[in-house]
Write a protein that holds these residues in place. Structure first.
Motif, short mmCIF file in Angstrom:
data_model
loop_
_atom_site.label_atom_id
_atom_site.label_comp_id
_atom_site.label_asym_id
_atom_site.label_seq_id
_atom_site.Cartn_x
_atom_site.Cartn_y
_atom_site.Cartn_z
N ARG A 28 27.30 24.90 24.16
CA ARG A 28 26.19 26.19 23.83
C ARG A 28 25.96 26.90 25.57
NH1 ARG A 28 23.46 26.56 18.98
NH2 ARG A 28 21.59 27.39 20.77
N LEU A 29 27.45 27.34 25.88
CA LEU A 29 27.33 27.63 27.07
C LEU A 29 26.99 29.11 26.84
CD1 LEU A 29 30.67 26.28 28.99
CD2 LEU A 29 27.94 25.43 28.73
N ALA A 30 26.59 29.51 28.25
CA ALA A 30 25.69 31.09 28.20
C ALA A 30 27.05 31.51 28.35
CB ALA A 30 25.12 31.06 29.64
N ALA A 31 27.09 33.43 27.98
CA ALA A 31 27.83 33.55 27.63
C ALA A 31 28.77 34.31 29.19
CB ALA A 31 27.25 35.20 27.31
N ASN A 32 27.89 34.11 30.23
CA ASN A 32 28.40 34.36 31.18
C ASN A 32 29.41 33.45 31.80
OD1 ASN A 32 27.31 37.19 31.99
ND2 ASN A 32 26.08 36.67 32.76
N LEU A 34 31.04 31.26 29.87
CA LEU A 34 31.88 31.34 28.78
C LEU A 34 32.78 31.90 29.23
CD1 LEU A 34 30.45 31.17 25.55
CD2 LEU A 34 32.11 29.48 26.22
N GLU A 35 33.03 33.35 29.86
CA GLU A 35 33.70 33.97 30.58
C GLU A 35 34.31 34.11 31.22
OE1 GLU A 35 33.62 38.42 32.02
OE2 GLU A 35 32.36 38.33 30.64
N ALA A 36 33.08 33.20 32.55
CA ALA A 36 34.13 32.62 34.27
C ALA A 36 35.60 31.40 33.76
CB ALA A 36 32.91 32.57 34.66
N TYR A 37 34.48 30.31 32.51
CA TYR A 37 35.81 29.10 32.72
C TYR A 37 36.99 30.00 31.98
CZ TYR A 37 32.48 25.22 33.48
OH TYR A 37 32.00 24.34 33.82
N GLY A 38 37.14 31.19 31.04
CA GLY A 38 37.99 31.42 30.30
C GLY A 38 39.07 32.15 31.29
N ARG A 39 38.57 32.98 32.14
CA ARG A 39 38.91 33.43 33.04
C ARG A 39 39.33 32.57 34.27
NH1 ARG A 39 34.73 36.88 34.70
NH2 ARG A 39 33.91 35.52 36.60
N ASP A 40 39.14 31.74 34.79
CA ASP A 40 39.28 31.03 35.79
C ASP A 40 40.85 29.87 34.90
OD1 ASP A 40 37.34 31.92 37.35
OD2 ASP A 40 35.57 29.71 36.86
N LEU A 41 40.32 29.63 33.75
CA LEU A 41 41.63 28.46 33.45
C LEU A 41 42.46 29.38 32.64
CD1 LEU A 41 42.76 26.33 32.27
CD2 LEU A 41 41.78 27.06 29.92
N GLY A 42 42.30 31.36 32.82
CA GLY A 42 43.66 31.85 32.65
C GLY A 42 44.59 32.13 34.00
N GLN A 43 43.26 32.24 34.59
CA GLN A 43 44.15 32.03 36.77
C GLN A 43 45.12 31.01 36.63
OE1 GLN A 43 40.78 32.75 38.72
NE2 GLN A 43 40.95 35.25 38.44
N PHE A 44 44.61 29.80 35.59
CA PHE A 44 45.17 28.77 36.51
C PHE A 44 46.82 28.96 35.53
CE2 PHE A 44 46.30 24.29 35.20
CZ PHE A 44 47.38 23.87 36.19
N LEU A 45 46.90 28.82 34.32
CA LEU A 45 47.64 29.21 33.44
C LEU A 45 48.90 30.14 33.55
CD1 LEU A 45 45.93 28.44 30.01
CD2 LEU A 45 47.38 26.67 31.37
N ASN A 46 48.53 31.34 33.86
CA ASN A 46 49.40 32.72 34.58
C ASN A 46 49.43 31.98 36.17
OD1 ASN A 46 48.67 33.87 31.99
ND2 ASN A 46 47.34 35.44 33.80
N PHE A 47 48.96 31.18 36.83
CA PHE A 47 49.68 30.91 37.64
C PHE A 47 51.32 29.39 38.02
CE2 PHE A 47 50.11 27.07 41.25
CZ PHE A 47 50.73 27.65 42.01
#
Length: 192
Positions: A28-32, A34-47
């Motif tokens: 039940r993480l807050a929307a912001n 969730l967005e930050a975690y998704g962005r952070d993981l996306g940056q890692f995977l894209n690296f």
């Protein structure tokens, strides 16, 4: 996840989506967040994709080494990312890998070796005299009940004038206020 396409195969992309659903519905993480975690993981995977020479797969994640994480963190630092954001990014990555381990998909020791960067600790800034007066005026205007406004103004004045933390001011008893001096017990049991 943000609208950016991942440099990952379909299986990893599906696992990322499942992890995001888990963060939202179970944790039940807050929307912001969730967005930050998704962005952070996306940056890692894209690296990690170009870093390892192809789309990220489960095999790529299994073979990940601490050096890969350090290279990612160094790249982010070169981009001007502050320690606090790097720590949040590492937290997101670790959360994803804990999810994979919980689901029985894979386990890796690479994350246990990496420590989050230390964030600079800054002291809170004191209000100027004008800011303090404006705060007291606003406090008086916000409250309709005069006794509540007077109480709030007294507590704020005490905090500002004596340099008390709010917890120190609220812990005072009538006996503490009856002498010629005020003794306050603060953090660590220190009396001043």
């Amino acid at each position: 996840m943000t609208g950016t396409a991942l440099i990952a195969d379909a299986e990893v992309t599906a696992l990322v989506a499942a992890w995001m659903r888990d963060l939202g519905s179970v944790r039940r993480l807050a929307a912001n967040t969730l967005e930050a975690y998704g962005r952070d993981l996306g940056q890692f995977l894209n690296f990690l994709g170009p870093h390892t020479g192809g789309p990220v797969s489960l095999a790529t994640l299994r073979q990940m080494r601490p050096a890969d994480l350090r290279a990612f963190m160094a790249t982010r630092r070169e981009d001007g990312v502050e320690a606090r954001s790097l720590a949040r990014g590492l937290s997101a990555i670790k959360s994803f890998f804990r999810y994979l381990e919980r689901e029985g998909v894979l386990a890796t020791e690479a994350l246990n070796i990496i420590r989050a960067p230390k964030a600079k600790k800054s002291l809170p800034k004191a209000l100027t005299v004008l800011e303090a007066k404006a705060t007291l005026t606003a406090t008086d205007e916000l409250e309709d009940r005069p006794w509540v406004a007077a109480r709030d103004i007294a507590v704020l004045s005490l905090c500002y004038g004596a340099g008390l933390r709010i917890s120190e001011a609220l812990a005072l008893h009538r006996a503490d206020l009856e002498g010629p001096t005020l003794r306050v017990t603060g953090k660590g049991g220190k009396t001043r």
